[in-house]
Write a protein that holds these residues in place. Structure first.
Motif, PDB file in Angstrom:
ATOM      1  N   LYS A  89      -2.045  11.575  -0.840  1.00  0.00           N
ATOM      2  CA  LYS A  89      -3.861  11.648  -0.137  1.00  0.00           C
ATOM      3  C   LYS A  89      -3.910  13.387  -0.257  1.00  0.00           C
ATOM      4  O   LYS A  89      -5.170  13.194  -0.392  1.00  0.00           O
ATOM      5  CB  LYS A  89      -3.593  11.218   1.184  1.00  0.00           C
ATOM      6  N   SER A  90      -2.934  13.994   0.090  1.00  0.00           N
ATOM      7  CA  SER A  90      -2.912  15.855  -0.476  1.00  0.00           C
ATOM      8  C   SER A  90      -3.767  15.605  -1.786  1.00  0.00           C
ATOM      9  O   SER A  90      -4.823  16.975  -1.428  1.00  0.00           O
ATOM     10  CB  SER A  90      -2.053  16.340   0.085  1.00  0.00           C
TER      11      SER A  90
ATOM     12  N   LEU B 248      -0.737   3.854   0.986  1.00  0.00           N
ATOM     13  CA  LEU B 248      -1.967   4.463   1.428  1.00  0.00           C
ATOM     14  C   LEU B 248      -3.388   4.130   2.103  1.00  0.00           C
ATOM     15  O   LEU B 248      -3.784   4.946   2.296  1.00  0.00           O
ATOM     16  CB  LEU B 248      -2.194   4.840  -0.417  1.00  0.00           C
TER      17      LEU B 248
ATOM     18  N   GLU C 257       6.262   6.572   3.097  1.00  0.00           N
ATOM     19  CA  GLU C 257       5.035   6.827   3.717  1.00  0.00           C
ATOM     20  C   GLU C 257       4.444   8.605   2.667  1.00  0.00           C
ATOM     21  O   GLU C 257       4.154   9.396   2.660  1.00  0.00           O
ATOM     22  CB  GLU C 257       5.383   7.333   5.153  1.00  0.00           C
ATOM     23  N   ARG C 258       5.800   9.310   3.190  1.00  0.00           N
ATOM     24  CA  ARG C 258       5.757  10.227   2.138  1.00  0.00           C
ATOM     25  C   ARG C 258       5.779  10.626   1.898  1.00  0.00           C
ATOM     26  O   ARG C 258       4.418  11.870   0.811  1.00  0.00           O
ATOM     27  CB  ARG C 258       7.950  11.582   2.263  1.00  0.00           C
TER      28      ARG C 258
ATOM     29  N   MET D 195      -2.937   5.138   5.544  1.00  0.00           N
ATOM     30  CA  MET D 195      -3.942   6.552   5.337  1.00  0.00           C
ATOM     31  C   MET D 195      -5.712   6.790   5.388  1.00  0.00           C
ATOM     32  O   MET D 195      -6.022   7.337   5.329  1.00  0.00           O
ATOM     33  CB  MET D 195      -3.110   7.316   4.485  1.00  0.00           C
TER      34      MET D 195
ATOM     35  N   GLN E 216       1.260  10.233   1.554  1.00  0.00           N
ATOM     36  CA  GLN E 216       0.970  11.570   1.676  1.00  0.00           C
ATOM     37  C   GLN E 216       0.982  12.577   0.883  1.00  0.00           C
ATOM     38  O   GLN E 216      -0.152  12.920   1.163  1.00  0.00           O
ATOM     39  CB  GLN E 216       1.449  12.477   2.773  1.00  0.00           C
ATOM     40  N   GLU E 217       1.970  13.017  -0.181  1.00  0.00           N
ATOM     41  CA  GLU E 217       1.748  14.164  -0.987  1.00  0.00           C
ATOM     42  C   GLU E 217       0.291  12.958  -2.314  1.00  0.00           C
ATOM     43  O   GLU E 217      -0.901  13.845  -2.130  1.00  0.00           O
ATOM     44  CB  GLU E 217       2.659  13.869  -1.957  1.00  0.00           C
TER      45      GLU E 217
ATOM     46  N   ASP F 178      -7.782  14.039  -1.672  1.00  0.00           N
ATOM     47  CA  ASP F 178      -8.115  14.497  -0.248  1.00  0.00           C
ATOM     48  C   ASP F 178      -8.910  16.014  -1.068  1.00  0.00           C
ATOM     49  O   ASP F 178      -9.946  16.834  -0.732  1.00  0.00           O
ATOM     50  CB  ASP F 178      -7.718  15.394   0.982  1.00  0.00           C
TER      51      ASP F 178
END
Length: 243
Positions: free
Chosen positions: A44-45, A97, A37-38, A100, A41-42, A48
């Motif tokens: 996804k950032s 992913l 998950e962590r 999210m 998140q990286e 973005d």
């Protein structure tokens, strides 16, 4: 968030290469869901920021072909088992992913149409253009080649501007910084130096393929929260491998 609300990213399309071991957290084996998950998140950032991103994940947390071969297993069979391990990791990352809200495709070099798309270069490029994250699984589809080589190959085929190699340390050192306090980090290092000094960034065939196609490799710490996004925004600590 829209790409317009962020500072311009240094690269428009990149490939992130991580080891299977990066997904096992503090466990000695397998997948650690909070770690997956962590890392998701990286990713996804960075997505973005408006960056097109593809990934290659190793399989060493589940099965390593070379290790199986060393224990008497026939090398080709062991390598295919390692490739299947990378598919399992890719599916885990896809699940994280998509949880999210990031559209993701797992694309396998070995056909398994029920769980992943077959690798078709033009289709994969189209996914990237549509801002989907592409996770390339099963290595190159051939035994005797590592996922490092697969990462460099796919980065070239996808016309990525750089390869990001996520590790446990913040760059390339002249010796193991975990064991030696006086280890020195390189800000930049050439492909030839990596090969001559055996610096262990990637295996020799991957480095040679990157060098022949002038593909920069950025080695950074995956354990540093926000590190991946920071480098793309022009900050952070890393080593740049280039000509």
């Amino acid at each position: 968030m829209s790409a317009e609300s962020h500072p311009a990213a240094k690269y428009k399309r990149v490939l992130l290469k991580i080891s299977g071991e990066a997904l096992m957290g503090d466990q000695g084996y397998g997948l650690h869901p909070p770690t997956v998950e962590r890392i998701a998140q990286e990713v996804k950032s960075v997505r973005d920021l408006g960056v097109e991103i593809c990934m290659v994940i190793g399989g060493g947390n589940i099965f390593r072909g070379l290790a199986g071969s060393a224990q008497g297993m026939e090398r080709t069979t062991a390598d295919y088992m390692g490739m299947l391990a990378t598919v399992m990791n890719a599916l885990a990352m896809q699940s994280a992913l998509e949880g999210m809200g990031v559209f993701t495709r797992v694309i396998s070099a070995i056909r398994m149409d029920e769980v992943a798309e077959p690798y078709i270069r033009r289709r994969a490029v189209r996914h990237l253009e549509k801002k989907r994250v592409c996770i390339f699984a099963a290595g190159t589809g051939n035994p005797y080649f590592t996922t490092d080589t697969a990462a460099t190959l796919r980065a070239n085929e996808m016309a990525c501007e750089a390869i990001f190699k996520g590790t446990k340390v913040d760059g390339v050192y002249d010796k193991d910084p975990v064991k030696f306090d006086d280890a020195k980090r390189y800000d930049t290092v050439s492909y030839d130096e990596v090969l001559q000094k055996n610096l262990g960034v990637m295996d020799a065939s991957a480095i040679a393929l990157a060098r022949d196609n002038n593909k920069p490799i950025i080695v950074f710490s995956l354990d540093e929260p926000g590190g991946f996004r920071g480098i793309l925004a022009g900050e952070g600590t890393y080593t740049l491998v280039q000509g």
